[in-house]
Design an enzyme around this catalytic site. Sequence first.
Site, mmCIF file in Angstrom:
data_model
loop_
_atom_site.group_PDB
_atom_site.id
_atom_site.type_symbol
_atom_site.label_atom_id
_atom_site.label_comp_id
_atom_site.label_asym_id
_atom_site.label_seq_id
_atom_site.Cartn_x
_atom_site.Cartn_y
_atom_site.Cartn_z
ATOM 1 N N ASP A 287 44.965 37.874 40.896
ATOM 2 C CA ASP A 287 45.532 39.108 40.367
ATOM 3 C C ASP A 287 45.418 40.178 41.454
ATOM 4 O O ASP A 287 44.777 39.982 42.490
ATOM 5 C CB ASP A 287 44.822 39.529 39.086
ATOM 6 C CG ASP A 287 45.736 40.300 38.129
ATOM 7 O OD1 ASP A 287 46.665 40.966 38.619
ATOM 8 O OD2 ASP A 287 45.522 40.229 36.908
ATOM 9 N N GLU A 492 46.485 47.795 30.417
ATOM 10 C CA GLU A 492 45.211 47.270 30.891
ATOM 11 C C GLU A 492 44.018 48.100 30.414
ATOM 12 O O GLU A 492 43.932 48.457 29.255
ATOM 13 C CB GLU A 492 45.276 47.103 32.416
ATOM 14 C CG GLU A 492 46.425 46.166 32.819
ATOM 15 C CD GLU A 492 46.420 45.771 34.277
ATOM 16 O OE1 GLU A 492 45.338 45.688 34.883
ATOM 17 O OE2 GLU A 492 47.513 45.512 34.820
#
Length: 604
Positions: A287, A492
């Site tokens: 990521d 997020e």
Amino acid sequence: MEKNPIYKNPNEPIESRITDLLSRMTLKEKIGQMTQIERSVATHSVIKDLSIGSILSCGGSAPFEKATSSDWAEMVDSFQKSALESRLGIPILYGIDAVHGNNNVYGATIFPHNVGLGATRDDDLVRRIGEATAVEVRASGIHYDFAPCVAVCRDPRWGRCYESFSEDTQTVCKMTSMVTGLQGQPPQGYPKNYPYVAGRTNVVGCAKHFVGDGGTENGVNEGNTKSSYEDLERIHMAPYVDCISRGVCTVMASYSSWNSTKLHESHFLLTQILKEKLGFKGFVISDSEALDRLSHPYGSSYRKCVLSAINAGIDMVMVPVRYALYLEDLAHLVETGEIPMSRIDDAVERILRVKFVAGLFEYPLSDKSLLESVGCKLHRRFAREAVRKSLVLLKNGKDPKKPFLPLDKYAKRILVAGTHANDLGYQCGGWTATWEGKSGRITTGTTILDAVKETVGDKTEVIYHQNPSSETLANQDFSFAIVVVGETPYVETMGDNSELTIPLNGNELITSVASRMPTLVILISGRPLILEPEVFGTTDAFVAAWLPGSEGGGIMDVIFGDYEFEGQLPMTWFKTVEQLPTSAGENNYDPLFPIGFGLKSKQV
């Protein structure tokens, strides 16, 4: 180099092409292929001289504001031409988070977020959405989509809850049809677990985030999932098995930890389980800036982060900006033997395999003929279908014998109210136009207010007040009200929420309107929120619409009766946050509405 090397011959077997190309590569070229950098630092010389393997747009990183697919294609092609001028001419993979349509691109079709798609339970629709998304992504010159997220969200406090199809593992597994939509259907007899991309209207997909990101303690983003391996496998890993069987090309590692070990440095999960036990033959990507989040952050110890991640099984690193330091440290680690050359070769083989499968060596540049598909009527029709199938009817009337819905299209006067009634950005949520998402006409589409006006009869008066005054409510003769409230966009960690109340004074608005006239409430949210009994009780009907995207008309299709309600809760609707985490099958399961709940128009 000879005139027609094996790796450039499309008639040669892919594995032969990989072997040939790998044998020609220097260490510098190999580690360049293992590097993914952000478009903002991708110069011609960096791409060409370092043999960079991939470029991405981090969330919201665009050529310029409101850039169209044509603008994107021009930019990506310019990067690709730089890669093709490198010594070996290995094309780049350009990646983007097209997580509900090609959501970074102005004018693209924006589909409901995954939580809404999970409410449809319609895997064929999800496959068609994948196909439409792939075409619109390829129209912008991009080959690689960081989707689908196949997290099993066990706690709505998690800021990425809306990226999960469901808290139920089998529902998430069913929705891995998105992989088939994005990449295409592998033909009969295709090698098992081998990456697959059908053609130039398909993209390289990415199952994410491996593994357990939806099961962290208290729903904390990038947190720690505490579980046995058996539970991890049963609850969180099962969708990856389905994705791999569908030929998914890449898997993204999770920022989160499993039993306090960061996934990005878990050799057990990335190599022994994902690659060896599950037989995954594509590549594992990190990521964004994930190596910086490991146990040795920043400075000279960044080298230890590189060491642990690559040896754990990460094949391509989403740097995305500090590529010079990453390349320097990776080269040093290989030269000193701390990372074996066999590990580098394995990573590069996997990356090249995906590039060959995707046809990049034959068709590296964009196809302008696809531009007419962007935001086309067919794709918007799919999106509208998804919206109407995702709507979950939680309440329909106060009188057990008298359903409130459907509404009357020919009512005399309708009040439309609420912060979310005329806000396309709120309707779309995060990962739209920008990383965080934002308010306003951020792209092309139909708001709920637009849709009401398009649906009702010519003689029906539609009056809109975002926050109507007491005088307005008392002095006008409304047939009924449609109140639209909900969450503002988030992504997020910024979406982690331990309270889960309706924001922006939503409860006050509902009570103020519903106490004066018959009222339908439409909730726009990425997850279940607290429904206060005294507030919920004042309403005549209540619809969970999730984050529907650009096609608000799909909501009107159902509430005015042209279509029946079909949506079923993809997650448990809890009573209080003190109950969380809670999911079906647990002891003392006592929800406000259980997973799978959803009324029909004739039910109260």
